[in-house]
Design an enzyme around this catalytic site. Structure first.
Site, PDB file in Angstrom:
ATOM      1  N   SER A  88       0.792  -1.234   0.000  1.00  0.00           N
ATOM      2  CA  SER A  88       0.000   0.000   0.000  1.00  0.00           C
ATOM      3  C   SER A  88       0.821   1.280   0.000  1.00  0.00           C
ATOM      4  CB  SER A  88      -0.919   0.010   1.239  1.00  0.00           C
ATOM      5  OG  SER A  88      -0.137   0.026   2.434  1.00  0.00           O
ATOM      6  N   SER A 139       2.582  -7.190   2.663  1.00  0.00           N
ATOM      7  CA  SER A 139       2.203  -6.126   3.591  1.00  0.00           C
ATOM      8  C   SER A 139       0.675  -5.961   3.644  1.00  0.00           C
ATOM      9  CB  SER A 139       2.912  -4.832   3.185  1.00  0.00           C
ATOM     10  OG  SER A 139       2.820  -3.848   4.172  1.00  0.00           O
ATOM     11  N   PHE A 140       0.132  -4.857   3.201  1.00  0.00           N
ATOM     12  CA  PHE A 140      -1.315  -4.659   3.050  1.00  0.00           C
ATOM     13  C   PHE A 140      -1.934  -5.810   2.250  1.00  0.00           C
ATOM     14  CE2 PHE A 140      -4.258  -3.131  -0.266  1.00  0.00           C
ATOM     15  CZ  PHE A 140      -5.321  -2.614   0.472  1.00  0.00           C
ATOM     16  N   ASP A 146      12.988  -4.603   9.195  1.00  0.00           N
ATOM     17  CA  ASP A 146      11.782  -3.950   8.684  1.00  0.00           C
ATOM     18  C   ASP A 146      11.369  -2.817   9.632  1.00  0.00           C
ATOM     19  OD1 ASP A 146       9.222  -3.248   7.763  1.00  0.00           O
ATOM     20  OD2 ASP A 146       8.715  -5.308   7.232  1.00  0.00           O
ATOM     21  N   HIS A 155      11.696  -3.903   4.539  1.00  0.00           N
ATOM     22  CA  HIS A 155      10.318  -4.261   4.206  1.00  0.00           C
ATOM     23  C   HIS A 155      10.191  -4.822   2.791  1.00  0.00           C
ATOM     24  CE1 HIS A 155       6.056  -4.216   4.922  1.00  0.00           C
ATOM     25  NE2 HIS A 155       5.805  -3.406   3.916  1.00  0.00           N
TER      26      HIS A 155
END
Length: 270
Positions: free
Chosen positions: A31, A100-101, A222, A251
């Site tokens: 995102s 992630s998202f 991260d 990340h």
């Protein structure tokens, strides 16, 4: 790798397609501002598509997929759209990869429609209750600017050189300032960021009931999604999970550890 588009739930959906393997893999991006399926997955699609039929959609509001009204950027809108996409491109369960998202999206799909998911692969994922980090607060609170984008790239990457890559910084900055994309990003994340993060999370008891085999990836350094509060917790909750932790990695697992990342995925799905 071919860029295509189609309607899913009435939404014009942009996606990448590559390979012709018997088994299907869906890649769901994260995102960050200026993100798209291409930005997230361009390095991994070539190898994965040697043995798999790979699809990577732009999620609603991102990339070249249609934008919607401010109040329509909800968990259900995103998840229902991705479920519709999977049903359009595959006749059976798929390998679902979420960054992630995108990892939260994958978890919700596995919970709501386990029949659609063969195995889960999650990287630096959200989807479990935790406090908004400084890094994610900066990402979702991004105000367009070259130096602000440089800061985000430094947050995403363990490699300090990434933020000095002027081409990368400018490409992501320019993508983030495309008018509709900028408006959509602000509508999604700029306000009430902890509330949005909480919306993406599944209750612990729900996570304990997800039976899908799951491979978790996380970068030890991260700064956006803290390992201890997310993947480590998911490892304890998901009944059939295993975890790979990369040292010297932030990340951007799929970018900073491209080939080891792919190697682990291919071994996991054999």
């Amino acid at each position: 790798m071919i860029e295509k588009s189609m309607k899913v739930n009435g939404i014009g959906t942009n996606y990448l397609e590559a390979g012709s393997g018997k088994e299907t893999m869906i890649l769901i991006h994260g995102s960050g501002p200026g993100v798209s399926a291409y930005a997230n997955w361009r390095l991994v699609i070539p190898r994965l598509s040697e043995s798999l039929h790979v699809f990577a959609p732009d999620v609603v509001g991102f990339g070249k997929t249609d934008k919607v009204g401010k109040e329509e950027y909800t968990l259900d809108k995103w998840v229902d759209h991705l479920i519709g996409f999977i049903e359009e491109v595959s006749d059976g369960p798929v390998y679902l990869v979420g960054n992630s998202f995108g990892g939260a999206m994958a978890l919700h799909i596995a919970h709501r429609r386990p029949d659609l998911v063969n195995k889960l692969i999650l990287m630096g994922t959200v989807g479990v209750e935790h406090k908004l980090s400084y890094g994610l607060d900066r990402v979702w609170g991004y105000d367009p600017g070259i130096e602000n984008m440089r800061e985000l790239i430094q947050l995403f990457s363990h490699d300090e050189g990434a933020a000095k890559n002027e081409e990368l910084v400018r490409l992501r900055y320019e993508a983030s300032t495309e008018t509709e994309s900028e408006e959509a990003f602000r509508a999604m994340f700029y306000d009430n960021r902890q509330k949005r993060l909480d919306e993406l999370a599944l209750p612990d008891e729900t996570l304990k009931n997800i039976e899908t085999e799951t491979l978790l990836f996380h970068g030890l350094e991260d700064q956006v999604i803290p390992f201890e509060e997310t993947s480590y917790k998911l490892m304890q909750l998901l009944p059939h999970a295993e975890l790979h932790l990369f040292n010297e990695c932030g990340h951007w697992t799929q970018i900073e550890k491209t080939n080891p990342f792919i190697d682990h995925i291919l071994a996991f799905i054999e």
